[in-house]
Design an enzyme around this catalytic site. Structure first.
Site, PDB file in Angstrom:
ATOM      1  N   LYS A   9      42.263  32.357  47.482  1.00  0.00           N
ATOM      2  CA  LYS A   9      42.514  30.917  47.697  1.00  0.00           C
ATOM      3  C   LYS A   9      43.944  30.690  48.171  1.00  0.00           C
ATOM      4  O   LYS A   9      44.178  29.966  49.135  1.00  0.00           O
ATOM      5  CB  LYS A   9      42.287  30.124  46.387  1.00  0.00           C
TER       6      LYS A   9
ATOM      7  N   ARG B 144      39.020  22.221  38.473  1.00  0.00           N
ATOM      8  CA  ARG B 144      38.389  23.404  37.884  1.00  0.00           C
ATOM      9  C   ARG B 144      37.339  23.032  36.845  1.00  0.00           C
ATOM     10  O   ARG B 144      36.708  23.909  36.281  1.00  0.00           O
ATOM     11  CB  ARG B 144      39.460  24.229  37.179  1.00  0.00           C
TER      12      ARG B 144
ATOM     13  N   ARG C  82      47.645  42.858  43.319  1.00  0.00           N
ATOM     14  CA  ARG C  82      48.490  41.783  43.863  1.00  0.00           C
ATOM     15  C   ARG C  82      49.937  41.923  43.382  1.00  0.00           C
ATOM     16  O   ARG C  82      50.207  42.241  42.235  1.00  0.00           O
ATOM     17  CB  ARG C  82      47.964  40.420  43.418  1.00  0.00           C
TER      18      ARG C  82
ATOM     19  N   ARG D 259      51.996  39.117  38.233  1.00  0.00           N
ATOM     20  CA  ARG D 259      51.808  37.948  37.379  1.00  0.00           C
ATOM     21  C   ARG D 259      51.411  38.365  35.969  1.00  0.00           C
ATOM     22  O   ARG D 259      50.645  39.307  35.799  1.00  0.00           O
ATOM     23  CB  ARG D 259      50.731  37.035  37.987  1.00  0.00           C
TER      24      ARG D 259
ATOM     25  N   ARG E 209      39.576  34.990  32.762  1.00  0.00           N
ATOM     26  CA  ARG E 209      39.635  34.025  33.874  1.00  0.00           C
ATOM     27  C   ARG E 209      38.314  34.004  34.643  1.00  0.00           C
ATOM     28  O   ARG E 209      37.826  32.951  35.038  1.00  0.00           O
ATOM     29  CB  ARG E 209      40.803  34.377  34.813  1.00  0.00           C
TER      30      ARG E 209
HETATM   31  P1  AP5 Z   1      45.243  35.381  46.250  1.00  0.00           P
HETATM   32  O1  AP5 Z   1      45.257  34.660  47.552  1.00  0.00           O
HETATM   33  O2  AP5 Z   1      46.483  35.407  45.454  1.00  0.00           O
HETATM   34  O3  AP5 Z   1      43.986  34.872  45.377  1.00  0.00           O
HETATM   35  P2  AP5 Z   1      43.758  33.534  44.569  1.00  0.00           P
HETATM   36  O4  AP5 Z   1      42.342  33.135  44.763  1.00  0.00           O
HETATM   37  O5  AP5 Z   1      44.817  32.532  44.887  1.00  0.00           O
HETATM   38  O6  AP5 Z   1      43.918  34.106  43.095  1.00  0.00           O
HETATM   39  P3  AP5 Z   1      44.638  33.491  41.825  1.00  0.00           P
HETATM   40  O7  AP5 Z   1      44.736  34.590  40.823  1.00  0.00           O
HETATM   41  O8  AP5 Z   1      45.893  32.775  42.209  1.00  0.00           O
HETATM   42  O9  AP5 Z   1      43.562  32.461  41.357  1.00  0.00           O
HETATM   43  P4  AP5 Z   1      43.448  31.799  40.000  1.00  0.00           P
HETATM   44  O10 AP5 Z   1      42.499  30.707  40.309  1.00  0.00           O
HETATM   45  O11 AP5 Z   1      43.078  32.710  38.893  1.00  0.00           O
HETATM   46  O12 AP5 Z   1      44.962  31.406  39.647  1.00  0.00           O
HETATM   47  P5  AP5 Z   1      45.802  30.060  39.752  1.00  0.00           P
HETATM   48  O13 AP5 Z   1      47.175  30.428  40.143  1.00  0.00           O
HETATM   49  O14 AP5 Z   1      45.087  29.020  40.506  1.00  0.00           O
HETATM   50  O15 AP5 Z   1      44.753  36.887  46.530  1.00  0.00           O
HETATM   51  C1  AP5 Z   1      44.683  37.839  45.497  1.00  0.00           C
HETATM   52  C2  AP5 Z   1      45.130  39.222  46.023  1.00  0.00           C
HETATM   53  O16 AP5 Z   1      44.180  39.682  46.978  1.00  0.00           O
HETATM   54  C3  AP5 Z   1      46.479  39.224  46.748  1.00  0.00           C
HETATM   55  O17 AP5 Z   1      47.123  40.432  46.480  1.00  0.00           O
HETATM   56  C4  AP5 Z   1      46.111  39.116  48.235  1.00  0.00           C
HETATM   57  O18 AP5 Z   1      47.077  39.733  49.049  1.00  0.00           O
HETATM   58  C5  AP5 Z   1      44.781  39.885  48.263  1.00  0.00           C
HETATM   59  N1  AP5 Z   1      43.828  39.341  49.242  1.00  0.00           N
HETATM   60  C6  AP5 Z   1      43.603  38.030  49.517  1.00  0.00           C
HETATM   61  N2  AP5 Z   1      42.606  37.906  50.433  1.00  0.00           N
HETATM   62  C7  AP5 Z   1      42.191  39.181  50.707  1.00  0.00           C
HETATM   63  C8  AP5 Z   1      41.179  39.725  51.566  1.00  0.00           C
HETATM   64  N3  AP5 Z   1      40.411  38.919  52.318  1.00  0.00           N
HETATM   65  N4  AP5 Z   1      41.035  41.070  51.586  1.00  0.00           N
HETATM   66  C9  AP5 Z   1      41.812  41.888  50.807  1.00  0.00           C
HETATM   67  N5  AP5 Z   1      42.778  41.432  49.996  1.00  0.00           N
HETATM   68  C10 AP5 Z   1      42.967  40.099  49.936  1.00  0.00           C
HETATM   69  O19 AP5 Z   1      45.801  29.605  38.206  1.00  0.00           O
HETATM   70  C11 AP5 Z   1      46.470  30.391  37.239  1.00  0.00           C
HETATM   71  C12 AP5 Z   1      46.237  29.785  35.867  1.00  0.00           C
HETATM   72  O20 AP5 Z   1      46.804  28.460  35.806  1.00  0.00           O
HETATM   73  C13 AP5 Z   1      44.768  29.585  35.447  1.00  0.00           C
HETATM   74  O21 AP5 Z   1      44.197  30.749  34.904  1.00  0.00           O
HETATM   75  C14 AP5 Z   1      44.894  28.453  34.428  1.00  0.00           C
HETATM   76  O22 AP5 Z   1      45.363  28.942  33.189  1.00  0.00           O
HETATM   77  C15 AP5 Z   1      45.977  27.588  35.034  1.00  0.00           C
HETATM   78  N6  AP5 Z   1      45.435  26.539  35.924  1.00  0.00           N
HETATM   79  C16 AP5 Z   1      45.670  26.378  37.255  1.00  0.00           C
HETATM   80  N7  AP5 Z   1      45.008  25.328  37.740  1.00  0.00           N
HETATM   81  C17 AP5 Z   1      44.324  24.795  36.698  1.00  0.00           C
HETATM   82  C18 AP5 Z   1      43.417  23.695  36.561  1.00  0.00           C
HETATM   83  N8  AP5 Z   1      43.088  22.941  37.617  1.00  0.00           N
HETATM   84  N9  AP5 Z   1      42.885  23.461  35.328  1.00  0.00           N
HETATM   85  C19 AP5 Z   1      43.216  24.208  34.262  1.00  0.00           C
HETATM   86  N10 AP5 Z   1      44.067  25.266  34.313  1.00  0.00           N
HETATM   87  C20 AP5 Z   1      44.605  25.564  35.526  1.00  0.00           C
HETATM   88 MG    MG Z   2      46.376  31.619  43.812  1.00  0.00          MG
END
Ligand code: AP5
Ligand code: MG
Length: 220
Positions: free
Chosen positions: A17, A92, A131, A166, A177
């Site tokens: 994402k 979410r 990552r 992270r 997660r």
């Molecule tokens: P990346 O692009 O970083 O993936 P991502 O989907 O953004 O993964 P996240 O871990 O950030 O998602 P998340 O939803 O768990 O975390 P968030 O920060 O939103 O890609 C991942 C890796 O793969 C990278 O190394 C990249 O280079 C590689 N890659 C990407 N695309 C690729 C491809 N096509 N092929 C190969 N490699 C690839 O949330 C974190 C925490 O915050 C949550 O767990 C929760 O506690 C809290 N939080 C955030 N938002 C909310 C909400 N709305 N409600 C409640 N809690 C929340």
């Molecule tokens: Mg992310």
């Protein structure tokens, strides 16, 4: 068709994402709104929201809805979304989706498409565990040790700051997660489907292939 510019991305942790949202934001010149990035910044600065959120985040849980809805209302109050926006990681839960719909109706900036990035759990675990992120919060570039390595190991290509892992990318937190995604966040998919806003993109390919899929369905 005119390009869709008021978008949200939904998909499991690690599906890409953040990677795709940055590209979309650059192409459309619209703000990238990542609630994960906003929360990590609040944790680093030890603000009241950050102190509250840290425990939920580190264990792989979800931060309570009322905190998240407050964050998103404050973010939209910045007033920079008139030409569009790309939401990454919000909503979410169903209460978050409902609150967002009300907020965006009020602002006359309703969502034009909810783009689901679809991928298996095995692939996303591989992506998350490899990552690495830039430790400079003004930069926030992300890499992957195998799929997207930096030119110099451990250092950001853009700003040379050290790369870090992270704290919620430990395997136990990743499992939780994923479980949260399947049990709670996936419920917003039928929510957007019922409103004829859900578009599905295959998230399995390379970042370029996934981006091409997004551009095709969003018309830019
Ligand atoms: P990346 O692009 O970083 O993936 P991502 O989907 O953004 O993964 P996240 O871990 O950030 O998602 P998340 O939803 O768990 O975390 P968030 O920060 O939103 O890609 C991942 C890796 O793969 C990278 O190394 C990249 O280079 C590689 N890659 C990407 N695309 C690729 C491809 N096509 N092929 C190969 N490699 C690839 O949330 C974190 C925490 O915050 C949550 O767990 C929760 O506690 C809290 N939080 C955030 N938002 C909310 C909400 N709305 N409600 C409640 N809690 C929340
Ligand atoms: Mg992310």
């Amino acid at each position: 068709m005119a390009a869709l510019t008021r978008l949200l991305l939904v998909g499991p942790p690690g599906v890409g994402k953040g990677t795709q949202a940055k590209r979309i934001a650059d192409s459309l010149r619209v703000p990238h709104i990542s609630t994960g990035d906003i929360l990590r910044d609040a944790v680093k600065r030890a603000t009241p929201v950050g102190l509250k959120a840290k425990e939920f985040m580190d264990s792989g849980g979800l931060v309570p809805d009322e905190v998240m809805i407050g964050i998103i209302e404050e973010r939209f109050a910045a007033g920079d979304c008139a030409k569009g926006y790309i939401l990454d990681g919000f909503p979410r839960t169903t209460p978050q989706a409902e609150a967002l719909e009300r907020l965006l109706e009020r602002l006359k900036l309703p969502i034009e498409a909810a783009i689901q990035l679809d991928c298996s759990d095995a692939v996303v675990v591989e992506r998350i565990t490899g990552r690495r992120s830039c430790s400079n919060k003004a930069c926030q570039a992300t890499y992957h040790v195998e799929f997207l390595p930096p030119k110099n190991a451990g250092k950001c290509d853009r700003c040379s700051s050290p790369l870090e892992q992270r704290t919620d990318d430990a395997l136990d937190a990743v499992k939780k997660r994923l479980e949260k995604f399947h049990r709670e966040t996936s419920r917003i998919l039928p929510y957007y489907e019922a409103r004829k806003l859900l578009l599905v993109v295959d998230g399995k390919g390379t970042p370029d292939q996934v981006f091409a899929g997004i551009r095709r369905i969003a018309g830019f």
